[in-house]
Design an enzyme around this catalytic site. Structure first.
Site, PDB file in Angstrom:
ATOM      1  N   ASP A 182      77.117 157.909  98.167  1.00  0.00           N
ATOM      2  CA  ASP A 182      76.940 156.491  98.543  1.00  0.00           C
ATOM      3  C   ASP A 182      75.537 156.320  99.100  1.00  0.00           C
ATOM      4  O   ASP A 182      74.913 157.291  99.526  1.00  0.00           O
ATOM      5  CB  ASP A 182      77.990 156.096  99.613  1.00  0.00           C
ATOM      6  CG  ASP A 182      78.270 154.604  99.637  1.00  0.00           C
ATOM      7  OD1 ASP A 182      77.356 153.825  99.966  1.00  0.00           O
ATOM      8  OD2 ASP A 182      79.406 154.194  99.329  1.00  0.00           O
ATOM      9  N   ASP A 228      71.387 156.568  95.958  1.00  0.00           N
ATOM     10  CA  ASP A 228      71.208 155.159  95.616  1.00  0.00           C
ATOM     11  C   ASP A 228      71.210 155.107  94.092  1.00  0.00           C
ATOM     12  O   ASP A 228      70.268 155.587  93.447  1.00  0.00           O
ATOM     13  CB  ASP A 228      69.878 154.661  96.196  1.00  0.00           C
ATOM     14  CG  ASP A 228      69.552 153.236  95.759  1.00  0.00           C
ATOM     15  OD1 ASP A 228      70.261 152.686  94.896  1.00  0.00           O
ATOM     16  OD2 ASP A 228      68.564 152.680  96.276  1.00  0.00           O
ATOM     17  N   VAL A 229      72.253 154.525  93.514  1.00  0.00           N
ATOM     18  CA  VAL A 229      72.396 154.580  92.050  1.00  0.00           C
ATOM     19  C   VAL A 229      71.309 153.804  91.312  1.00  0.00           C
ATOM     20  O   VAL A 229      71.143 153.974  90.104  1.00  0.00           O
ATOM     21  CB  VAL A 229      73.795 154.090  91.587  1.00  0.00           C
ATOM     22  CG1 VAL A 229      74.893 155.009  92.097  1.00  0.00           C
ATOM     23  CG2 VAL A 229      74.044 152.642  91.992  1.00  0.00           C
ATOM     24  N   ASN A 269      81.665 153.592  90.591  1.00  0.00           N
ATOM     25  CA  ASN A 269      82.356 152.588  91.406  1.00  0.00           C
ATOM     26  C   ASN A 269      81.394 151.728  92.226  1.00  0.00           C
ATOM     27  O   ASN A 269      81.707 150.580  92.533  1.00  0.00           O
ATOM     28  CB  ASN A 269      83.337 153.318  92.342  1.00  0.00           C
ATOM     29  CG  ASN A 269      83.811 152.440  93.471  1.00  0.00           C
ATOM     30  OD1 ASN A 269      84.678 151.587  93.287  1.00  0.00           O
ATOM     31  ND2 ASN A 269      83.226 152.610  94.657  1.00  0.00           N
ATOM     32  N   TYR A 308      76.477 138.185  88.963  1.00  0.00           N
ATOM     33  CA  TYR A 308      77.491 139.247  89.083  1.00  0.00           C
ATOM     34  C   TYR A 308      78.252 139.390  87.764  1.00  0.00           C
ATOM     35  O   TYR A 308      78.417 140.499  87.247  1.00  0.00           O
ATOM     36  CB  TYR A 308      78.439 138.896  90.237  1.00  0.00           C
ATOM     37  CG  TYR A 308      79.492 139.935  90.545  1.00  0.00           C
ATOM     38  CD1 TYR A 308      79.181 141.057  91.309  1.00  0.00           C
ATOM     39  CD2 TYR A 308      80.802 139.788  90.099  1.00  0.00           C
ATOM     40  CE1 TYR A 308      80.155 142.006  91.619  1.00  0.00           C
ATOM     41  CE2 TYR A 308      81.774 140.727  90.403  1.00  0.00           C
ATOM     42  CZ  TYR A 308      81.447 141.835  91.165  1.00  0.00           C
ATOM     43  OH  TYR A 308      82.416 142.771  91.462  1.00  0.00           O
ATOM     44  N   THR A 319      88.893 144.384 100.195  1.00  0.00           N
ATOM     45  CA  THR A 319      87.870 145.296 100.739  1.00  0.00           C
ATOM     46  C   THR A 319      86.830 144.479 101.502  1.00  0.00           C
ATOM     47  O   THR A 319      86.856 143.243 101.490  1.00  0.00           O
ATOM     48  CB  THR A 319      87.142 146.055  99.603  1.00  0.00           C
ATOM     49  OG1 THR A 319      86.419 145.098  98.835  1.00  0.00           O
ATOM     50  CG2 THR A 319      88.104 146.817  98.711  1.00  0.00           C
TER      51      THR A 319
HETATM   52  N1  LIG Z   1      86.729 143.966  95.916  1.00  0.00           N
HETATM   53  C1  LIG Z   1      86.932 143.251  94.812  1.00  0.00           C
HETATM   54  O1  LIG Z   1      87.636 142.231  94.819  1.00  0.00           O
HETATM   55  C2  LIG Z   1      86.325 143.680  93.516  1.00  0.00           C
HETATM   56  C3  LIG Z   1      86.657 142.951  92.365  1.00  0.00           C
HETATM   57  C4  LIG Z   1      86.114 143.326  91.144  1.00  0.00           C
HETATM   58  C5  LIG Z   1      85.259 144.408  91.076  1.00  0.00           C
HETATM   59  N2  LIG Z   1      84.956 145.086  92.223  1.00  0.00           N
HETATM   60  C6  LIG Z   1      84.027 146.207  92.081  1.00  0.00           C
HETATM   61  O2  LIG Z   1      84.633 147.379  92.614  1.00  0.00           O
HETATM   62  C7  LIG Z   1      83.614 148.264  93.081  1.00  0.00           C
HETATM   63  C8  LIG Z   1      83.930 148.667  94.502  1.00  0.00           C
HETATM   64  O3  LIG Z   1      83.920 147.504  95.308  1.00  0.00           O
HETATM   65  P1  LIG Z   1      84.560 147.412  96.761  1.00  0.00           P
HETATM   66  O4  LIG Z   1      85.347 146.168  96.808  1.00  0.00           O
HETATM   67  O5  LIG Z   1      85.178 148.690  97.142  1.00  0.00           O
HETATM   68  O6  LIG Z   1      83.218 147.134  97.606  1.00  0.00           O
HETATM   69  P2  LIG Z   1      82.654 147.755  98.966  1.00  0.00           P
HETATM   70  O7  LIG Z   1      81.502 146.898  99.320  1.00  0.00           O
HETATM   71  O8  LIG Z   1      83.763 147.930  99.940  1.00  0.00           O
HETATM   72  O9  LIG Z   1      82.152 149.199  98.511  1.00  0.00           O
HETATM   73  C9  LIG Z   1      81.056 149.335  97.622  1.00  0.00           C
HETATM   74  C10 LIG Z   1      80.326 150.621  97.964  1.00  0.00           C
HETATM   75  O10 LIG Z   1      79.192 150.736  97.077  1.00  0.00           O
HETATM   76  C11 LIG Z   1      78.104 151.193  97.849  1.00  0.00           C
HETATM   77  N3  LIG Z   1      76.835 150.834  97.229  1.00  0.00           N
HETATM   78  C12 LIG Z   1      76.267 149.616  97.124  1.00  0.00           C
HETATM   79  N4  LIG Z   1      75.088 149.699  96.511  1.00  0.00           N
HETATM   80  C13 LIG Z   1      74.888 150.991  96.204  1.00  0.00           C
HETATM   81  C14 LIG Z   1      73.852 151.718  95.576  1.00  0.00           C
HETATM   82  N5  LIG Z   1      72.737 151.108  95.140  1.00  0.00           N
HETATM   83  N6  LIG Z   1      73.990 153.059  95.417  1.00  0.00           N
HETATM   84  C15 LIG Z   1      75.102 153.696  95.873  1.00  0.00           C
HETATM   85  N7  LIG Z   1      76.120 153.062  96.506  1.00  0.00           N
HETATM   86  C16 LIG Z   1      76.007 151.732  96.665  1.00  0.00           C
HETATM   87  C17 LIG Z   1      78.279 150.533  99.214  1.00  0.00           C
HETATM   88  O11 LIG Z   1      77.541 151.195 100.236  1.00  0.00           O
HETATM   89  C18 LIG Z   1      79.777 150.641  99.386  1.00  0.00           C
HETATM   90  O12 LIG Z   1      80.149 151.841 100.039  1.00  0.00           O
HETATM   91  C19 LIG Z   1      82.279 147.497  92.929  1.00  0.00           C
HETATM   92  O13 LIG Z   1      81.650 147.897  91.740  1.00  0.00           O
HETATM   93  C20 LIG Z   1      82.739 146.054  92.847  1.00  0.00           C
HETATM   94  O14 LIG Z   1      81.805 145.235  92.179  1.00  0.00           O
HETATM   95  C21 LIG Z   1      85.464 144.759  93.428  1.00  0.00           C
END
Ligand SMILES: NC(=O)c1ccc[n+]([C@@H]2O[C@H](COP(=O)([O-])OP(=O)(O)OC[C@H]3O[C@@H](n4cnc5c(N)ncnc54)[C@H](O)[C@@H]3O)[C@@H](O)[C@H]2O)c1
Length: 249
Positions: free
Chosen positions: A38, A63-64, A90, A156, A191
């Site tokens: 992360d 950092d991806v 993810n 997005y 989340t």
């Molecule tokens: N929560 C939702 O409703 C939802 C819906 C559709 C898709 N998603 C997708 O699911 C995935 C996880 O989301 P979540 O809800 O757990 O969000 P979250 O914000 O709780 O977790 C996302 C994680 O990604 C990390 N991150 C952000 N940018 C980064 C980078 N450049 N390099 C490495 N790590 C990085 C953050 O530090 C965080 O730990 C994401 O891709 C999100 O777009 C979430």
């Protein structure tokens, strides 16, 4: 306890929080060797906590959106575990929504760097390691926002659609070499990401779901676990909605 991922070396990006954090524990409990990664250094403590429970985890920051950081993650994984079997893309960031005419190129760049570019860089550098390991499974995270038109999620949605296409092209290119690649399209999940979007967002999402509620993070992670496992051995190139039926109507 079954061991559906026994000894599978798995990188999970964005594993310090939310869905990725839950997936890290779930995968490790199923026997995977999990590289918790992360941009948030809190992932280090999560890896320690899981290891203290006897689970096999390893922390490496990444950092991806940064190619050197991605390369460092892949080489640290190979140094530590000697192979790579599963990549769970993810990590992601929200935003880029609202009034189209007010969005800036900087908004576009910030989201695209973390989302589409991140998946591109991770696939670019992980696939050779997976080929050397005899094949594997790539799981990317898009969103229901990539599947339906929405009035506000301009950048997005575009990023998440790119992730579906890119993951499908990985499937098409490397299927005969033993790599499967699939995308999960979550609906609304409870989340921090959704909390940051506003307190009513999960409630609004629950109304759109045929089940009348948003998802728990483990309900997304369980699908990722299935796609990572050999149970999904004939599934590749698909984008699976895990959205409580939002896209069914
Ligand atoms: N929560 C939702 O409703 C939802 C819906 C559709 C898709 N998603 C997708 O699911 C995935 C996880 O989301 P979540 O809800 O757990 O969000 P979250 O914000 O709780 O977790 C996302 C994680 O990604 C990390 N991150 C952000 N940018 C980064 C980078 N450049 N390099 C490495 N790590 C990085 C953050 O530090 C965080 O730990 C994401 O891709 C999100 O777009 C979430």
């Amino acid at each position: 306890m079954t061991e559906r991922l026994k000894n599978k070396v798995t990188i999970i990006t964005g594993a310090a929080n939310g869905i990725g954090r839950v997936a890290a524990e779930l995968f490790a409990r199923e026997g995977a060797k999990v590289v918790i990664s992360d941009i948030d250094p809190g992932g280090s403590q999560w890896a320690d906590e899981l290891r203290a429970q006897g689970l096999e985890t390893f922390w490496h920051p990444c950092d991806v959106s940064d190619e050197d950081s991605v390369k460092s993650l892949i080489s640290a994984t190979l140094d530590h575990y000697g192979q790579l079997d599963v990549l769970y893309n993810n990590a992601g960031v929200e935003g880029g929504d609202g009034n189209l005419t007010k969005l800036t190129v900087d908004d576009w760049q910030r989201l695209t760097d973390a989302n589409a570019r991140g998946v591109f860089l991770m696939c670019k550098h992980a696939v050779p390691a997976m080929l050397d390991s005899g094949g594997g499974s790539v799981i990317s995270t898009a969103s229901v926002a990539a599947l339906i038109g929405g009035p506000v999620l301009h950048i997005y949605s575009a990023n998440k659609a790119a992730i579906i296409s890119l993951t499908r092209s990985v499937a098409a290119t490397y299927g005969r070499k033993g790599i499967r690649a699939n995308t999960i399209c979550p609906g609304f999940v409870g989340t921090d990401m959704v909390a940051r979007l506003g307190e009513n967002v999960l409630e609004a999402g629950a109304k759109m779901s045929l089940l009348g509620r948003g998802a728990e993070p483990h309900e997304i992670a369980q699908v990722a676990l299935f796609l990572a496992s050999d149970e999904a051995s004939y599934i590749t190139g698909v984008a699976i909605p895990v959205d409580g039926g939002v896209t069914a109507v």
